[in-house]
Design an enzyme around this catalytic site. Sequence first.
Site, PDB file in Angstrom:
ATOM      1  N   LYS A 152       0.932  -1.087   0.276  1.00  0.00           N
ATOM      2  CA  LYS A 152      -0.001   0.022  -0.003  1.00  0.00           C
ATOM      3  C   LYS A 152       0.797   1.191  -0.047  1.00  0.00           C
ATOM      4  O   LYS A 152       0.501   2.138  -0.955  1.00  0.00           O
ATOM      5  CB  LYS A 152      -0.954  -0.192   1.245  1.00  0.00           C
ATOM      6  N   ARG A 174      -3.479   2.844   8.749  1.00  0.00           N
ATOM      7  CA  ARG A 174      -3.783   1.674   7.984  1.00  0.00           C
ATOM      8  C   ARG A 174      -2.569   0.985   7.978  1.00  0.00           C
ATOM      9  O   ARG A 174      -1.369   1.293   7.716  1.00  0.00           O
ATOM     10  CB  ARG A 174      -4.314   1.988   6.622  1.00  0.00           C
ATOM     11  N   GLY A 207      -8.219  -7.206   4.527  1.00  0.00           N
ATOM     12  CA  GLY A 207      -9.069  -7.424   5.650  1.00  0.00           C
ATOM     13  C   GLY A 207      -8.233  -7.981   7.113  1.00  0.00           C
ATOM     14  O   GLY A 207      -9.106  -8.449   7.946  1.00  0.00           O
ATOM     15  N   MET A 242      -5.552  -7.475   8.573  1.00  0.00           N
ATOM     16  CA  MET A 242      -5.014  -6.278   9.801  1.00  0.00           C
ATOM     17  C   MET A 242      -5.929  -5.104   9.914  1.00  0.00           C
ATOM     18  O   MET A 242      -6.853  -5.177   9.431  1.00  0.00           O
ATOM     19  CB  MET A 242      -3.610  -5.998   9.692  1.00  0.00           C
ATOM     20  N   ARG A 261      -3.117  -1.205  -6.109  1.00  0.00           N
ATOM     21  CA  ARG A 261      -2.445  -2.442  -6.027  1.00  0.00           C
ATOM     22  C   ARG A 261      -2.844  -3.525  -6.871  1.00  0.00           C
ATOM     23  O   ARG A 261      -3.787  -3.436  -7.462  1.00  0.00           O
ATOM     24  CB  ARG A 261      -2.692  -3.348  -4.613  1.00  0.00           C
ATOM     25  N   HIS A 300     -15.937  -8.379   1.922  1.00  0.00           N
ATOM     26  CA  HIS A 300     -14.790  -9.132   2.449  1.00  0.00           C
ATOM     27  C   HIS A 300     -14.710 -10.544   1.907  1.00  0.00           C
ATOM     28  O   HIS A 300     -13.827 -11.261   1.612  1.00  0.00           O
ATOM     29  CB  HIS A 300     -14.899  -9.246   4.012  1.00  0.00           C
ATOM     30  N   ARG A 338       1.604 -47.782 -11.506  1.00  0.00           N
ATOM     31  CA  ARG A 338       1.656 -48.453 -10.291  1.00  0.00           C
ATOM     32  C   ARG A 338       0.760 -49.757 -10.593  1.00  0.00           C
ATOM     33  O   ARG A 338      -0.399 -49.707 -10.573  1.00  0.00           O
ATOM     34  CB  ARG A 338       1.229 -47.827  -9.050  1.00  0.00           C
ATOM     35  N   ARG A 364       6.262 -49.984 -13.381  1.00  0.00           N
ATOM     36  CA  ARG A 364       6.884 -50.421 -12.053  1.00  0.00           C
ATOM     37  C   ARG A 364       6.216 -51.755 -11.841  1.00  0.00           C
ATOM     38  O   ARG A 364       5.093 -51.804 -11.606  1.00  0.00           O
ATOM     39  CB  ARG A 364       6.732 -49.613 -10.977  1.00  0.00           C
ATOM     40  N   GLU A 413      14.719 -44.619  -4.170  1.00  0.00           N
ATOM     41  CA  GLU A 413      13.974 -44.139  -3.218  1.00  0.00           C
ATOM     42  C   GLU A 413      14.367 -44.517  -1.714  1.00  0.00           C
ATOM     43  O   GLU A 413      13.832 -44.410  -0.703  1.00  0.00           O
ATOM     44  CB  GLU A 413      12.476 -44.485  -3.302  1.00  0.00           C
ATOM     45  N   SER A 454      14.309 -43.372 -11.342  1.00  0.00           N
ATOM     46  CA  SER A 454      13.536 -42.426 -11.056  1.00  0.00           C
ATOM     47  C   SER A 454      13.590 -42.264  -9.667  1.00  0.00           C
ATOM     48  O   SER A 454      13.188 -43.284  -9.004  1.00  0.00           O
ATOM     49  CB  SER A 454      12.011 -43.046 -11.632  1.00  0.00           C
ATOM     50  N   GLY A 459      11.943 -41.820  -6.187  1.00  0.00           N
ATOM     51  CA  GLY A 459      10.832 -42.101  -5.640  1.00  0.00           C
ATOM     52  C   GLY A 459      10.870 -41.216  -4.093  1.00  0.00           C
ATOM     53  O   GLY A 459      11.189 -41.465  -3.251  1.00  0.00           O
ATOM     54  N   THR A 460      10.419 -39.752  -4.535  1.00  0.00           N
ATOM     55  CA  THR A 460      10.765 -38.903  -3.295  1.00  0.00           C
ATOM     56  C   THR A 460       9.797 -39.089  -2.351  1.00  0.00           C
ATOM     57  O   THR A 460       9.931 -38.479  -1.249  1.00  0.00           O
ATOM     58  CB  THR A 460      10.626 -37.505  -3.733  1.00  0.00           C
ATOM     59  N   ASN A 461       8.647 -39.837  -2.387  1.00  0.00           N
ATOM     60  CA  ASN A 461       7.973 -40.192  -1.359  1.00  0.00           C
ATOM     61  C   ASN A 461       8.326 -40.995  -0.249  1.00  0.00           C
ATOM     62  O   ASN A 461       8.554 -40.678   0.822  1.00  0.00           O
ATOM     63  CB  ASN A 461       6.559 -40.863  -1.790  1.00  0.00           C
ATOM     64  N   ASP A 462       9.069 -42.222  -0.778  1.00  0.00           N
ATOM     65  CA  ASP A 462       9.713 -43.056   0.124  1.00  0.00           C
ATOM     66  C   ASP A 462      11.116 -42.393   0.641  1.00  0.00           C
ATOM     67  O   ASP A 462      11.650 -42.613   1.706  1.00  0.00           O
ATOM     68  CB  ASP A 462       9.900 -44.450  -0.551  1.00  0.00           C
ATOM     69  N   CYS A 477       9.188 -39.549  -9.922  1.00  0.00           N
ATOM     70  CA  CYS A 477       7.819 -39.902  -9.982  1.00  0.00           C
ATOM     71  C   CYS A 477       7.046 -39.802  -8.414  1.00  0.00           C
ATOM     72  O   CYS A 477       6.123 -39.944  -8.415  1.00  0.00           O
ATOM     73  CB  CYS A 477       7.790 -41.123 -10.504  1.00  0.00           C
TER      74      CYS A 477
HETATM   75  C1  PEP Z   1       7.621 -42.852  -4.135  1.00  0.00           C
HETATM   76  O1  PEP Z   1       8.076 -43.449  -3.147  1.00  0.00           O
HETATM   77  O2  PEP Z   1       8.069 -41.633  -4.376  1.00  0.00           O
HETATM   78  C2  PEP Z   1       7.011 -43.567  -5.165  1.00  0.00           C
HETATM   79  C3  PEP Z   1       6.604 -42.836  -6.221  1.00  0.00           C
HETATM   80  O3  PEP Z   1       6.294 -44.612  -5.153  1.00  0.00           O
HETATM   81  P1  PEP Z   1       5.220 -44.964  -4.243  1.00  0.00           P
HETATM   82  O4  PEP Z   1       4.748 -43.511  -4.039  1.00  0.00           O
HETATM   83  O5  PEP Z   1       4.405 -45.913  -4.917  1.00  0.00           O
HETATM   84  O6  PEP Z   1       5.829 -45.723  -2.973  1.00  0.00           O
HETATM   85 MG    MG Z   2       7.904 -45.617  -3.533  1.00  0.00          MG
END
Ligand code: PEP
Ligand code: MG
Length: 966
Positions: free
Chosen positions: A79, A149, A158, A160, A393, A515, A625, A687, A822, A841, A843-846, A919
């Site tokens: 502002k 203000r 809205g 603050m 703004r 608002h 999967r 996979r 992974e 690949s 497997g960023t979850n595991d 993935c």
């Molecule tokens: C992972 O682990 O990132 C993955 C892609 O495999 P999943 O989620 O099936 O374990």
């Molecule tokens: Mg996995």
Amino acid sequence: MAEALPAGKGSRSTANTICRYRPWFCIVVAALASATWEDILTQQITHSELEKAVQQSPRKWVYLFSEGNAKMRDLLGGKGAGVAEMTNAGLPVPPGFTITTEACNAYYEAGKRFPQGMWEQTLAALKIVEQQTGKGFGKRDNPLLVSVRSGAKFSMPGMMDTVLNLGINDETVKGLVALTGDERFAYDAYRRFIQMFSKIVLDTDPKDFEQVLDHYKEHAGVKTDAEIPAAELKKLVVEFKQIAERQSGEPFPTDVYQQLHKAIEAVFSSWNNKRAIDYRNFNKIDHKLGTAVNVQSMVFGNMGNDSGTGVAFTRDPGTGEKQLYGEYLLNAQGEDVVAGIRTPSKISRLQEDLPQVYQQFQQIAHRLEQHYRDMQDLEFTVEKGRLYMLQTRSGKRSAQAGIKVLVDMVAEGLITEQEAVKRADTTQVYQLLLPRFDENEKKLAASEGRLLAKGLNASPGAASGKAVFDADRAEEMGKAGIPVVLVRPETSPDDVHGMLVARGILTARGGATSHAAVVARGLGLPCVAGCEGIRVSEAEHLFRVVGSDFVLREGDDISIDGATGEVFAGIIKTVEADYEKETELKKLLGWADQHRRLGVWANADYPRDAKRAVTFGAEGIGLCRTEHMFMEQERLPIVQKMILAKSQEERQEALDQLLPFQRSDFKGIFEAMVNPKTGEGYPVVIRLIDPPLHEFLPSYEELLVDVTRLETSGENAEELQEKRKLLDEVGSMREMNPMLGLRGCRLGLLFPEINIMQTRAILEAALEVAKEGKKIHPKIMIPLVGHVNELKEVRRQLEAVAKEITSEGNAEVAYKFGTMIELPRAALTADQIAPVAEFFSFGTNDLTQTTFGFSRDDAEGKFLLKYVDGLTEPGIEGKVKILPVNPFQTLDRDGVGQLVRMAVEKGRQANPHLELGICGEHGGDPDSVEFFHMVGLDYVSCSPYRVPVARLAAAQAALTTSERDK
Ligand code: PEP
Ligand code: MG
């Protein structure tokens, strides 16, 4: 320090008061020992006085509007930077100044005390504003009133606090009467000030004021505040002050400097009120930014019918159409428009009410849009026919408008394609592809009489859920995973915590800039506002439909269509957005594709998903999967037979039954990934089975309950025997830590028949499709490899099957073999694994699960979200945040990211042809996509709906990192 006491001129107590709130004057007093108060108060303070005050401070805390510019958002807030830019562009802006965000942070650091020199600089700046306006702060003749203000770097509409009409007291109000000749106006301004100051600064309950106000209206026989006669307003002022004093336990401040001091403190404090913190958490705004405070001379929109106030966007924030969009009220003050108390007129009507003002406003709006090269959200006031700009703004807009405005601005030559790509909001792209109501279902609902009312289409999108009538309840139910639609007479900032968890918002009052509408658009939530066909009863937790007996109560199903403003009883089915019709989005993504280096693939388990992914622009399937195919009804009993088989023969029998299913599944996926015109196919990564086998079996706990029940009833001996057997078998497969147990490649190593069946299904399907003349690229991926020997052995199994199939069919099928990375050990030994694989690949979850040691299944519910939200620790103000974000959503660059980087480097060194992708869920998260771009992956793979987001995020990553490298 002395308390502020009302006292005669020049008395000791007045001096103390002044020293507390005007220490700058005290410095002058010291310098001019012989001067009287009157002398000091009439000193001409010029810019050099402000400079002097700055020199005597550790830092410059205060900037006149004429000293700032648009680039100073960090310091002056959005502002402050906006009004500074407008001031310097010669637009009509009421004079004022901004206290910096640094001052706010210093205020907190000093234990909620103004930093040294800030108050002195404020007073010096105020003196300049007095000169600029020719008015005097606290002076009876021609009094200067100001607004105070908040204004952070990122707009938090809205969230603050704001105080208007500050500088009014029993004396100055008389000056205001003399000046305007309008007693009603002056006392109305006074009562508004007391009401607002009490709520914001003295923290009193606003309900008491509202009740008294209602009582006065009733007594005077009028409907609106604006009609209360002056004599009544005078009494109201006295009564309001009494309420404020009773509730706060202190005299209502009559000293205007004390008012200012307290109001600035209140605005600083509002940075850390609950709703502001919730809003920042939701929008991922840094809590350390602080808010600036803007002190600006007041102009009045409530000085008759040649005055007014309004808000407008330079383009329609719902659709993006290029036309002024907004509303205003004649004879009203700013808060009347956003508060939704009076229903405002459309901005186009201003053309009739105040034609010259409208014309000037149009010109200014156009100029500002050209200047900022973005759609603007403007606030203005007209005082006796004179237009003043109060704010500009960047305007919050719906997903649809967000994309359309960018594409249109490229066509208008205002921005380049690259800029459009960089500016596009990935969240909006995601929202745009979310489901909408099925038109036929909607028609059906209407024909059944379920269309209850129609309000303003304030923010597009479709929402169904349980109606809830207060924000706390909405928060409670929303957090328990119940979809809710928050229904309110109108929303206020106190409702924000409920809005954050709701699927949609419905209000009975308020316009398109109320608002509810502004916040909902910002949050990407559907909103129907100003639905006057319903009467909400907060006390009874229900609404009644005007002109009918229909009552909708808390917990009843409700559906709202934010694109049309319709409100229905019951749930309405939603349908997919039609991507093909999103021409603007497709254009924008086409530009994005020209700039990205990363490939964008999709995770898809079924041909249906694969087709959708291709429509959204996926260039391959990065993860199929296969186990999901096992879960289908007709297959699950066969899978269970396979798992519980007592001999290899028995297992083989079950696998033989599964083979045709899997083959046709894979064929479907391959076919979905082939361009029907060219016959050219995209790569498909399949996979092999990954999850622990017990996931396919009945639950051990449920079986135990069944067995116990059958044992105690003694009813069905045969069933009991069967269940006992199953319980034993399931029990024998139980693991304490199944996610670290017999899963991933370990399954295929212990039961090679499973791998052999799956490989056969993949390669036979590939052969069949290839025979139809289609070019396909199957890739077989092995999960959860931790040691290179695991991969070597699976590779040996697979190659044997491939050989068999080749000799059976007299045709070779080309496929690639790769692994998921992974587990931390896989990343650490990537150089050993890479020579055995053609692709990795991530497997960023595991990998996140095993690097942090956080269970994917339990951590979020048990503690992880608290880590992110912040913990409350005894003796510590505020919350202690352990993690900035949920690492299962946004990749933890420092930890998990380091493993990814290491595996990329080691893998490529050991195998220069190695192809690299990701993935895990992070493949569709823009921040993580930037990281994957930077570490040099070849592609990201994400769920089909996120493919457009990933395309855009990949382009943004390429553009911003190349800029950074320059
Ligand atoms: C992972 O682990 O990132 C993955 C892609 O495999 P999943 O989620 O099936 O374990
Ligand atoms: Mg996995």
